[in-house]
Design an enzyme around this catalytic site. Structure first.
Site, PDB file in Angstrom:
ATOM      1  N   LYS A   1       0.818  -1.210   0.000  1.00  0.00           N
ATOM      2  CA  LYS A   1       0.000   0.000   0.000  1.00  0.00           C
ATOM      3  C   LYS A   1       0.857   1.268   0.000  1.00  0.00           C
ATOM      4  O   LYS A   1       0.507   2.275  -0.614  1.00  0.00           O
ATOM      5  CB  LYS A   1      -0.919  -0.009   1.219  1.00  0.00           C
TER       6      LYS A   1
ATOM      7  N   MET B   1     -13.153   4.014  -1.940  1.00  0.00           N
ATOM      8  CA  MET B   1     -13.525   2.913  -1.046  1.00  0.00           C
ATOM      9  C   MET B   1     -12.324   2.237  -0.379  1.00  0.00           C
ATOM     10  O   MET B   1     -12.265   1.017  -0.272  1.00  0.00           O
ATOM     11  CB  MET B   1     -14.356   1.874  -1.818  1.00  0.00           C
ATOM     12  N   ARG B   2     -11.358   3.041   0.043  1.00  0.00           N
ATOM     13  CA  ARG B   2     -10.204   2.490   0.757  1.00  0.00           C
ATOM     14  C   ARG B   2      -9.869   3.375   1.929  1.00  0.00           C
ATOM     15  O   ARG B   2     -10.121   4.581   1.885  1.00  0.00           O
ATOM     16  CB  ARG B   2      -8.951   2.502  -0.138  1.00  0.00           C
ATOM     17  N   LEU B   3      -9.254   2.762   2.921  1.00  0.00           N
ATOM     18  CA  LEU B   3      -8.718   3.572   4.009  1.00  0.00           C
ATOM     19  C   LEU B   3      -7.468   4.264   3.489  1.00  0.00           C
ATOM     20  O   LEU B   3      -6.668   3.658   2.772  1.00  0.00           O
ATOM     21  CB  LEU B   3      -8.377   2.691   5.211  1.00  0.00           C
TER      22      LEU B   3
ATOM     23  N   HIS C   1     -19.233  11.656   4.024  1.00  0.00           N
ATOM     24  CA  HIS C   1     -19.777  10.399   4.531  1.00  0.00           C
ATOM     25  C   HIS C   1     -21.293  10.526   4.657  1.00  0.00           C
ATOM     26  O   HIS C   1     -21.786  11.540   5.151  1.00  0.00           O
ATOM     27  CB  HIS C   1     -19.148  10.089   5.899  1.00  0.00           C
TER      28      HIS C   1
HETATM   29  C1  GRF Z   1     -21.490   8.785  -1.423  1.00  0.00           C
HETATM   30  O1  GRF Z   1     -22.652   8.334  -0.800  1.00  0.00           O
HETATM   31  C2  GRF Z   1     -20.502   9.261  -0.386  1.00  0.00           C
HETATM   32  O2  GRF Z   1     -21.104   9.782   0.759  1.00  0.00           O
HETATM   33  C3  GRF Z   1     -19.766   8.005  -0.042  1.00  0.00           C
HETATM   34  O3  GRF Z   1     -19.672   7.300  -1.246  1.00  0.00           O
HETATM   35  C4  GRF Z   1     -20.720   7.684  -2.127  1.00  0.00           C
HETATM   36  C5  GRF Z   1     -20.084   8.135  -3.393  1.00  0.00           C
HETATM   37  O4  GRF Z   1     -21.026   8.394  -4.387  1.00  0.00           O
HETATM   38  N1  GRF Z   1     -18.483   8.303   0.570  1.00  0.00           N
HETATM   39  P1  GRF Z   1     -20.560   9.026  -5.773  1.00  0.00           P
HETATM   40  O5  GRF Z   1     -19.530   8.069  -6.365  1.00  0.00           O
HETATM   41  O6  GRF Z   1     -19.994  10.372  -5.516  1.00  0.00           O
HETATM   42  O7  GRF Z   1     -21.805   9.058  -6.599  1.00  0.00           O
END
Ligand code: GRF
Length: 208
Positions: A73, A98-100, A117
């Site tokens: 990483k 979608m990662r830390l 979030h």
């Molecule tokens: C959103 O719901 C955001 O809050 C979350 O991931 C989603 C991303 O949606 N972190 P998009 O790819 O911007 O449509």
């Protein structure tokens, strides 16, 4: 107290893994003059992420950088940092990344990485926040723009919007209404940075 950005047109990078509706909303805010910023580069860890196509359609430089192409990483994040530095970006905007975020990025861009979030933090951090809210039975949820630190959705809070949870809501219907608020509040938060109004005092964000 530290000031995060000086006033002036922001140079943004977007890191995203998916559809990119927040990316589009930020682009629209820029186009409509509500946000004094430029998205100079989009990076996705997912090759097929629709956000890459969306960036292409807008003539914004975009890259797929895959974790599996690097030994670890740290090396993966070094590659991202190289790009961010080459584009001289001021803020890293996570939009469905979608990662830390790891140590390398956090240290190089300390208090320069922000996320959105889909819940009112500190309630319901992590995955499936809208489902968590429905399952718990809260009357209100919403969304939170916050700094990224080394925890899960635990950094200092910049702005929040409240969304009522209706009796018949499913995770999907609630997500849809929260998303509308996300699209507004993310651009508003970024504009505060463009105006140099965001300060950090220990773990509290002060908007001047
Ligand atoms: C959103 O719901 C955001 O809050 C979350 O991931 C989603 C991303 O949606 N972190 P998009 O790819 O911007 O449509």
């Amino acid at each position: 107290m530290i000031r995060i950005t000086e006033p002036g047109r922001l140079r943004l990078a977007v890191l995203a893994s998916g559809r990119g509706s927040n990316f589009t909303a930020i682009c629209q805010a820029i186009d409509e003059g509500r946000l004094d910023a430029e998205i100079v580069v989009v990076i996705s860890d997912k090759k097929e992420a629709p956000v890459l196509e969306k960036a292409r359609n807008r003539n914004i430089d975009h890259y797929h950088i895959a974790l599996q192409d690097y030994p670890d990483k740290a090396a993966y994040e070094q590659e991202i940092i190289k790009k961010l530095q080459a584009y001289d970006i001021q803020l890293v905007v996570l939009a469905g990344y979608m990662r830390l975020v790891g140590k390398e990025l956090l240290e190089t861009y300390k208090w320069k990485i922000i996320n959105i979030h889909p819940a009112l933090l500190p309630a319901f951090p992590g995955l499936d926040a809208q489902q968590q809210a429905v399952d718990y039975g809260v009357r209100f949820s919403g969304c939170t723009v916050h700094f990224v630190d080394d925890g899960v959705d635990s950094g200092p809070i910049i702005l929040q919007r409240v969304v009522e949870v209706l009796p018949d809501d499913t995770a999907d219907t609630l997500s849809e209404r929260i998303l509308q608020q996300e699209h507004q509040v993310y651009a508003e938060a970024l504009q505060l940075f463009a105006e140099g109004k965001v300060y950090l005092k220990q773990r509290k964000v002060v908007i001047k």
